[in-house]
Design an enzyme around this catalytic site. Structure first.
Site, PDB file in Angstrom:
ATOM      1  N   ASP A 104      13.924   6.977  14.858  1.00  0.00           N
ATOM      2  CA  ASP A 104      13.651   6.289  13.652  1.00  0.00           C
ATOM      3  C   ASP A 104      12.656   4.875  13.912  1.00  0.00           C
ATOM      4  O   ASP A 104      12.398   4.703  14.832  1.00  0.00           O
ATOM      5  CB  ASP A 104      15.034   5.584  13.241  1.00  0.00           C
ATOM      6  CG  ASP A 104      14.739   4.699  11.914  1.00  0.00           C
ATOM      7  OD1 ASP A 104      14.184   5.171  10.831  1.00  0.00           O
ATOM      8  OD2 ASP A 104      15.323   3.656  11.932  1.00  0.00           O
ATOM      9  N   ASP A 143      11.696   1.772  11.336  1.00  0.00           N
ATOM     10  CA  ASP A 143      12.027   0.398  10.904  1.00  0.00           C
ATOM     11  C   ASP A 143      13.520  -0.041  11.701  1.00  0.00           C
ATOM     12  O   ASP A 143      14.354   0.676  11.654  1.00  0.00           O
ATOM     13  CB  ASP A 143      12.428   0.231   9.296  1.00  0.00           C
ATOM     14  CG  ASP A 143      11.200   0.575   8.565  1.00  0.00           C
ATOM     15  OD1 ASP A 143       9.962   0.967   9.543  1.00  0.00           O
ATOM     16  OD2 ASP A 143      11.084   0.366   7.307  1.00  0.00           O
TER      17      ASP A 143
END
Length: 441
Positions: free
Chosen positions: A209, A211
């Site tokens: 992922d 952020d």
């Protein structure tokens, strides 16, 4: 040290009376151990004495730890030469500062232990109390620690335990996993458990992922700061990460707040992105080892594409902001990278790489990563929300992304040696602030 044993094709490996030690006729099985300060010539002297007494070697293990040597051999020797061998070893190795023991093996010896699982313990610091508690928990569930080795001394301490679990069948270790997960919170160290063997070493694709995982911030909040809508967007983001809102609806609501922003803010935000500590080391090391690397983000491709190029990621997927006449319209175009899409992209990357899903690793921090981590062969929750920790295979609760390397069994010494060879070695001095993420590696 445990001896080598063999059995014929009709015998049961769990029935000791069918085991036959691979000794030549007339030899007595013996275990010889040597300990002391390591110095040149010790191993040569050890085997020179054994050779003089016609010893048959069945198994040998030697290790060096912080300047101290440990050497053990499982051997066969004629009974009438045993005492002379013992005296020869003691006299010869005394001059090298070594202590020698020689013990007969009675009954049917055990084969070398084949550990069923590997446990990685990571902390800053790791204390004796932590290992004691883990060891007691393993004992409570009938598991035995076979070997321990250190795998990291920076930026955290890492230990790898090879263990044998009583019920090694798939699903049999769930109660132990649950107990170890509870210890993670109690002790403040990260504890990861995986099945041992080739499957653990077969991982070849790691998908991150973006952020708060690959980077330290939330891109949409950084964009919102330029629109003066930080608080409004942050509140919606937090609700979405907790799983309280549908991701697509929350994304569109937050992006709508950006309507009218000049597209130049994208470059400004991209320039302000900070990698998570250890991210560059992690990606560089994985690439050196032949892994494919990917990022799948609920953020925006226009912000991430330069970063993906810089890190030389193999795959990158993110949402696309609509821009008309140099302004953000407050809309996204194309497929929204939501929870389901992240898992589908992981499958797409695996297929494109010629890999099976059990060869994949996914790393994320929020509810939007649940499907991706569940689909991966190994799902790692990185400083994650409770909704993700509940479904992840293991959790990382320190702010260093290179913990992922150690969970995969890659020791810090090998990472550093490789970086020294290619001139990329760099260590940032650690301070108390570093343990909260205030350092960029």
């Amino acid at each position: 040290m445990t001896p080598v044993a063999v059995h014929d094709a009709t015998s049961s490996p769990t029935n000791p009376e069918h085991l036959q030690v691979a000794l030549q006729p007339g030899l007595q099985p013996v275990v010889v151990t040597l300990t002391g300060r390591d110095r040149p010539g010790v191993t040569a002297a050890f085997f020179r004495v054994l050779s003089a007494h016609g010893v048959q070697l069945l198994d040998v293990e030697q290790s060096q730890f912080r300047g101290y040597l440990s050497l053990a051999a499982y051997v066969g020797v004629e009974a009438d030469r045993l005492e002379r061998m013992r005296e020869g070893l003691t006299d010869t190795l005394k001059g090298h500062g070594q202590t020698v023991t020689v013990e007969r093996v009675e009954g049917v010896p055990q084969s070398r232990s084949r550990s069923t699982h590997v446990i990685v313990v990571l902390g800053a610091p790791v204390n004796a109390n932590d290992v004691s508690a883990i060891g007691q928990t393993l004992a409570n569930y009938g598991a035995n620690i076979d070997r321990i080795r250190g795998i990291a001394d920076y930026p955290i301490t890492g230990l790898e335990l090879a263990v044998t679990v009583a019920d090694a069948e798939p699903g049999g270790g769930k109660p132990l996993r649950k107990a170890l997960a509870a210890l993670t919170t109690e002790l403040g160290v990260d504890i990861a458990i995986e099945r041992a063997g080739l499957l653990r070493r077969s991982k070849r694709l790691v998908c991150f992922d973006c952020d708060s995982t690959l980077i330290t911030g939330e891109v949409i909040e950084m964009l919102a700061a330029h629109a003066g809508k930080e608080a409004e967007v942050a509140e919606v983001t937090e609700r979405a990460m907790r799983g309280e809102l549908d991701f697509e609806e929350s994304l569109r609501e937050r992006v709508a707040a950006l309507a009218g922003l000049d597209a130049s803010v994208i470059d400004a935000v991209a320039a302000d992105i900070e990698l998570t500590p250890g991210a560059r080391t992690t990606i560089r090391t994985l690439r050196k080892m032949g892994y494919r690397t990917a990022v799948v983000s609920g953020g925006f491709i226009q912000v991430l594409e330069d970063l993906a190029d810089d890190l030389e990621l193999d795959y990158v997927r993110a949402n696309t902001l609509e821009i008309v006449d140099g302004k953000l319209t407050g809309r996204v175009i194309g497929q929204v990278v939501d929870r389901a899409a992240k898992a589908e992209f992981l499958r797409e990357f695996a297929e494109d790489s010629g890999l099976q899903m059990y060869q994949t690793v996914a790393v994320g921090d929020g509810a939007n990563d649940i499907d991706m981590l569940s689909a991966a062969g190994l799902g790692i929750a990185f400083n994650a929300k409770p909704a993700l920790r509940e479904v992840a295979d293991t959790s990382v609760n320190h702010p260093f992304l290179d913990e992922v390397l150690h969970i995969l069994g890659i020791p810090r010494s090998e990472i550093d040696d490789s970086d020294l060879e290619d001139g990329t070695f760099h260590r940032v001095p650690l301070t108390p602030a570093a343990t909260t993420g205030a350092v960029s590696l």
